[in-house]
Design an enzyme around this catalytic site. Structure first.
Site, short mmCIF file in Angstrom:
data_model
loop_
_atom_site.label_atom_id
_atom_site.label_comp_id
_atom_site.label_asym_id
_atom_site.label_seq_id
_atom_site.Cartn_x
_atom_site.Cartn_y
_atom_site.Cartn_z
N ARG A 66 -3.39 13.85 5.99
CA ARG A 66 -4.23 14.96 6.42
C ARG A 66 -4.18 16.14 5.45
O ARG A 66 -3.13 16.46 4.90
CB ARG A 66 -3.78 15.47 7.80
N ARG A 126 -17.75 9.72 12.25
CA ARG A 126 -16.37 10.20 12.12
C ARG A 126 -16.32 11.70 12.33
O ARG A 126 -17.03 12.46 11.67
CB ARG A 126 -15.83 9.81 10.75
N THR A 143 -11.64 19.63 6.67
CA THR A 143 -11.57 18.21 6.33
C THR A 143 -10.97 18.09 4.93
O THR A 143 -10.90 19.06 4.19
CB THR A 143 -12.96 17.53 6.42
N GLY A 192 2.58 3.10 10.78
CA GLY A 192 1.13 3.32 10.66
C GLY A 192 0.40 3.42 11.98
O GLY A 192 -0.55 4.19 12.12
N HIS A 251 0.83 -1.20 0.00
CA HIS A 251 0.00 0.00 0.00
C HIS A 251 0.87 1.26 0.00
O HIS A 251 2.04 1.23 0.35
CB HIS A 251 -0.97 0.03 1.19
N ASP A 277 3.36 3.99 5.54
CA ASP A 277 4.49 3.62 4.69
C ASP A 277 4.85 4.65 3.62
O ASP A 277 5.97 4.65 3.12
CB ASP A 277 4.24 2.25 4.04
FE FE2 Z 1 5.74 0.33 7.77
#
Ligand code: FE2
Length: 569
Positions: free
Chosen positions: A421, A452, A532, A312, A24, A340
């Site tokens: 963010r 959320r 946001t 993470g 990812h 990552d």
């Molecule tokens: Fe990692």
């Protein structure tokens, strides 16, 4: 045209940091003379969320920004060990039974190894796309790359460094001591004894996507009540923690024991009931205990009171807020791209350790590290789509007026943020005073889960008036309690448990965004806006003016302020 900084002709060391694991968040960054110049995640350019493919577009964007070709790069540094090391570790775990030997586990591991081996762990696609056959490649241990990214950009001379993630090649948690620019390894807890694995398993159990939707569990947690006992799955608060992998993971993914104890998995998109809320509460609660134990141990071993974190798990802003308020530490730096994507930042600095082990220590004061678009490029996009727009002499003041009038704004300015963010470059903004605004933005714009929370951006000086623990929070990576008397002043950015995930905005760092907040304060008396990320549910944050325009017209936003222009519906 894309804004660029000339770098051609530079005599300093130029390194490219790359995250590529096929898992990812592929990304790339460019560093010259120890200075981080540019960083972007592949997902923003490809529009594939958490894109795990080779980050060809991100690397090209780095080269374009610096106006250099790949030949001018001294070294390409991947934030992962080579494929063989990872595979050997997997085989050892399968052989010893520490990871269930199943057809799927063996197949996945072998398939991933063969694919990465075939790609020379990233070197082959790099050469194929960018050319030089004699390019210098380096493979940095994954947790070391995370640790460098946390320590080197913190600006702290002396610090405990904690890395916690799902998994590296064999690592899950590692502790380091940073001093005088050097990193000393203290301890590694090996995968699968992993807090990331623990949290991801419950993220999946609760019907969300593991290694991506952990935020949702964290946001849901405060709606739950204590009472669910997860000690069969993790021992927390001790040495520093132990994930009981055998109870958590079975031959076909989630263990039968987990289902027997807690009931059936939640079907994705189905209703959330009290049982789910209470499990989310317990997961978050025990994870906070485990993270605090890890931090305590790192502080003890390093004899430091400053803390740097990455990985993470370090994106758990609720736990970070607790650690910040615990009295255990004096200073805290959580690298904003802690997942990552951020290992690119650490890997790119690894060559500097060759000489005497000393890293460049350049504090990261902002995350505006991505591409930008000037007014000419923005105007061209607006005209391409034949939109009616107005040019503004003072976008910040107009934005503040629209916000005070209750409008929901798209705000697209300057260089894109690196990390998850939005920090006032690619943001959706709204009035935090309106108790209905949370629901309005959710229904009209984000189309996301009701529980959320949205986050506030404060003028930095005003944050202590509103928050109980006045930690600087330029990256929105830790929560703080809103003072009880202020909760009704900014209800739409105060979570159900009285917490908020603030961004503190400094005038020198982002003068335009700061002024927007200041103008909003002049009109309303409140130095806070709701912020946001500028994206729809399930999509990556917008990158280009076209992405912004498309998102604007696919949602219930009222106005788009993009560069010096405004488009209204
Ligand atoms: Fe990692």
């Amino acid at each position: 045209m894309v804004l660029r900084t000339a770098l051609a002709g530079s005599s300093g060391l130029i390194t490219l940091g790359v995250n590529y694991s096929q898992m990812h968040d592929s990304s790339a960054c460019l560093v010259r003379d120890g200075e981080l110049l540019f960083a972007v995640a592949e997902e923003r350019l490809s529009r594939v969320k958490h894109d795990a493919r080779f980050p060809e577009l991100a690397i090209q964007a780095c080269l374009d920004f610096a106006k250099i070709g790949s030949r001018e790069v001294d070294e390409v540094c991947f934030g992962w060990q080579q494929a063989g090391k990872l595979y050997r570790r997997d085989l050892a775990l399968l052989a010893t039974g520490r990871w269930p030997i199943t057809y799927n586990n063996a197949l996945n591991s072998t398939r991933s190894f063969l694919s990465m081996w075939h790609q020379e762990s990233g070197a082959a696609p790099f050469r194929r796309t960018f050319g030089p056959r004699d390019m210098q490649f380096r493979y940095v241990d994954h947790h070391l790359a995370h640790a460098i990214s946390a320590y080197s950009y913190s600006g702290f001379d002396d610090a405990a460094v904690v890395v916690m993630d799902g998994r590296g090649a064999w690592e899950a948690t590692s502790l380091w001591h940073g001093r005088d620019g050097r990193l000393k390894h203290l301890l590694t807890i090996n995968w699968p004894d992993s807090l990331g694995l623990f949290y991801a398993t419950f993220t999946e159990y609760l019907g969300f996507t593991p290694n991506a939707d952990e935020w949702k569990v964290m946001g849901l947690a405060p709606y739950g009540q204590p009472g669910v006992d997860l000690r069969e799955f993790i021992a927390a608060g001790g040495d520093p923690y132990r994930v009981r992998v055998g109870n958590l993971v079975g031959r076909n993914g989630m263990s039968r024991k987990l289902i027997e104890k807690l009931g059936p998995k939640r079907v994705p998109e189905s209703e959330i009931d009290d049982r789910h809320k209470n499990i989310a509460f317990a997961v978050q609660d025990i994870c906070e205990d485990a993270m605090t134990s890890v931090v305590r141990l790192a502080l003890e071993k390093s004899k430091s009171r400053n803390l740097c974190m990455a990985g993470g798990v370090a994106l758990n802003s609720k736990a970070n807020g607790k650690i910040a308020a615990s009295g255990l530490i004096d200073k805290l730096f959580v690298q904003p791209a802690a997942s990552d994507d951020g290992v690119a930042l650490g890997a790119a600095l690894a060559p500097y350790m060759d000489k005497d082990g000393r890293l460049p220590m350049k504090p990261m004061r902002h995350a505006y590290l991505g591409p930008a678009f000037d007014d000419a490029a923005i105007r061209a996009a607006l005209e391409t789509y034949k939109l009616h727009y107005n040019e503004l002499s003072d976008p910040a003041a107009i934005a503040a007026k629209l916000l005070a009038d209750g409008k929901i704004l798209g705000w697209f300015q300057g260089r894109m943020e690196f990390g998850p963010r939005a920090l006032g470059s690619r943001s959706i903004l709204a009035d935090p005073r309106d108790p209905e605004m949370n629901a309005k933005v959710n229904n009209a714009v984000k189309f996301r889960e009701w529980w959320r929370p949205f986050a506030p951006s404060f003028k930095k000086e005003a944050a202590p008036d509103y928050l109980e623990s006045a930690y600087d929070s330029p990256f929105m990576i830790l929560t703080a309690q809103v003072r009880p008397e202020k909760r009704s002043v900014i209800p739409s950015v105060t979570h159900v448990d009285g917490s908020a995930r603030p961004q503190t905005v400094e005038r020198e760092i982002n003068p335009l965004y700061y002024r927007l907040i200041e103008e909003f304060e002049k009109r309303t008396g409140v130095p806070v806006v709701m912020n946001t990320s500028f994206n729809l549910r399930g999509e990556a944050i917008v990158h280009t003016p076209t992405d912004a325009i498309r998102t604007f017209f696919s949602s219930g936003m009222d106005a788009l302020i993009i560069g010096s222009f405004v488009v209204e519906k």
